[in-house]
Design an enzyme around this catalytic site. Structure first.
Site, PDB file in Angstrom:
ATOM      1  N   GLU A 164     -11.417   4.066  -1.375  1.00 14.65           N
ATOM      2  CA  GLU A 164     -11.871   4.375  -0.010  1.00 14.65           C
ATOM      3  C   GLU A 164     -12.771   5.617   0.029  1.00 14.65           C
ATOM      4  OE1 GLU A 164      -8.727   3.639  -0.823  1.00 14.65           O
ATOM      5  OE2 GLU A 164      -7.329   5.189  -0.258  1.00 14.65           O
ATOM      6  N   ASP A 191      -3.198  -3.104  -2.496  1.00 15.26           N
ATOM      7  CA  ASP A 191      -4.259  -2.098  -2.548  1.00 15.26           C
ATOM      8  C   ASP A 191      -4.092  -1.264  -3.820  1.00 15.26           C
ATOM      9  OD1 ASP A 191      -5.234   0.848  -0.657  1.00 15.26           O
ATOM     10  OD2 ASP A 191      -6.463  -0.606  -1.736  1.00 15.26           O
ATOM     11  N   ASN A 192      -5.173  -0.633  -4.274  1.00 13.75           N
ATOM     12  CA  ASN A 192      -5.135   0.376  -5.351  1.00 13.75           C
ATOM     13  C   ASN A 192      -4.709  -0.140  -6.714  1.00 13.75           C
ATOM     14  OD1 ASN A 192      -3.638   1.999  -2.697  1.00 13.75           O
ATOM     15  ND2 ASN A 192      -5.668   2.627  -3.409  1.00 13.75           N
ATOM     16  N   ASP A 241       0.830  -1.202   0.000  1.00 14.02           N
ATOM     17  CA  ASP A 241       0.000   0.000   0.000  1.00 14.02           C
ATOM     18  C   ASP A 241       0.864   1.251   0.000  1.00 14.02           C
ATOM     19  OD1 ASP A 241      -2.593   1.405   2.179  1.00 14.02           O
ATOM     20  OD2 ASP A 241      -2.343   1.444  -0.004  1.00 14.02           O
ATOM     21  N   LYS A 287       2.913   3.308  -5.743  1.00  9.97           N
ATOM     22  CA  LYS A 287       2.343   2.295  -6.646  1.00  9.97           C
ATOM     23  C   LYS A 287       3.399   1.772  -7.628  1.00  9.97           C
ATOM     24  CE  LYS A 287      -0.834   3.330  -4.058  1.00  9.97           C
ATOM     25  NZ  LYS A 287      -0.818   2.578  -2.776  1.00  9.97           N
TER      26      LYS A 287
END
Ligand SMILES: O=C(NCCCCc1cc2ccncc2s1)c1cc(-c2ccc(F)cc2)cc(O)c1O
Ligand SMILES: [Mg+2]
Length: 215
Positions: A199, A169-170, A141, A144
């Protein structure tokens, strides 16, 4: 000068959450970020998916890359049995200082080791400094564009072994296209996409779970 957003998140925890009650810390942060100011915590919707993966893996050692204010650190640590721990890396010293206080407020400091530094510098020292053999679960997380190079670094350092679960995540927003391509096409990973939302918003995002199959 104005307080920072992480400082305002900590204030919300100190005002609304009960010391020693991790769920109240999670609820306080989610309420603040949904009704006052958006912030880049994994959030309640993706957080429930994170919870289910932690419960499924029942990890003894967890690596979290990207602590921010400690929201997902608390989500993970609250589910760990005695003797299990999460090592969480944070690059930004201001974020780290807030995260330490959020983790302490939740009463989970004995299950958490917060390390300040860049993932690329810290990962090669994990075995030596923390006596880690291999991680059971890695929650990605952080930056990226570091997901793929750090996954390869973890493999090279022998910190990912057969059965290790990577949860990222993401993968849609902001997106990690090179990482997704790698784990979805590599014969050494079994990957699954959990569709969700960014989120506190209606935008699409999701978590990618990848199980290492060994060499
Ligand atoms: O950048 C994000 N997260 C990483 C922060 C980088 C902190 C780092 C930690 C660390 C530790 C070790 N080594 C190096 C590093 S670098 C992030 C951003 C968004 C987002 C989504 C839509 C937007 F419009 C705007 C932001 C949502 C998210 O859930 C995120 O996680
Ligand atoms: Mg994130």
């Amino acid at each position: 000068t104005r307080t920072s957003r992480p400082q305002r998140i900590l204030k919300a925890v100190q005002r609304k959450a009960t010391v020693g009650d991790p769920q109240s810390v999670i609820t306080a942060i989610d309420h603040f970020c949904r009704h006052r100011e958006w912030a880049m915590n994994v959030g309640d919707e993706k957080g429930s998916i994170l919870d289910s993966v932690v419960n499924e893996v029942s990890p003894v050692t967890v690596l979290e890359l990207g602590t921010y204010c400690g929201y997902s650190t608390v989500r993970i640590a609250r589910l760990l049995p005695p003797g299990a721990c999460v090592i969480t890396l944070e690059f930004n010293p201001d974020y780290a200082a807030i995260a330490r206080q959020v983790i302490k407020w939740s009463g989970l400091e004995d299950k958490v080791q917060l390390v300040e530094g860049a993932s690329g510098d810290c990962i090669p020292w994990m075995k030596e400094h923390f006596g880690v053999q291999a991680f059971d679960l890695v929650f990605l997380d952080h930056w990226k564009e570091r997901y793929l190079p750090d996954t390869k670094l973890l493999e090279e350092c022998g910190l990912i072994q057969k059965g290790t679960v990577l949860l990222a995540d993401n993968v849609i927003c902001p997106g990690t296209p090179d990482y997704l391509e790698y784990v979805r096409n590599s014969p050494r990973y079994n990957s699954h996409y959990y569709r969700s939302h960014l989120e506190y918003t209606k935008a699409e995002d999701g978590l990618e779970k990848s199980v290492f199959l060994g060499y």
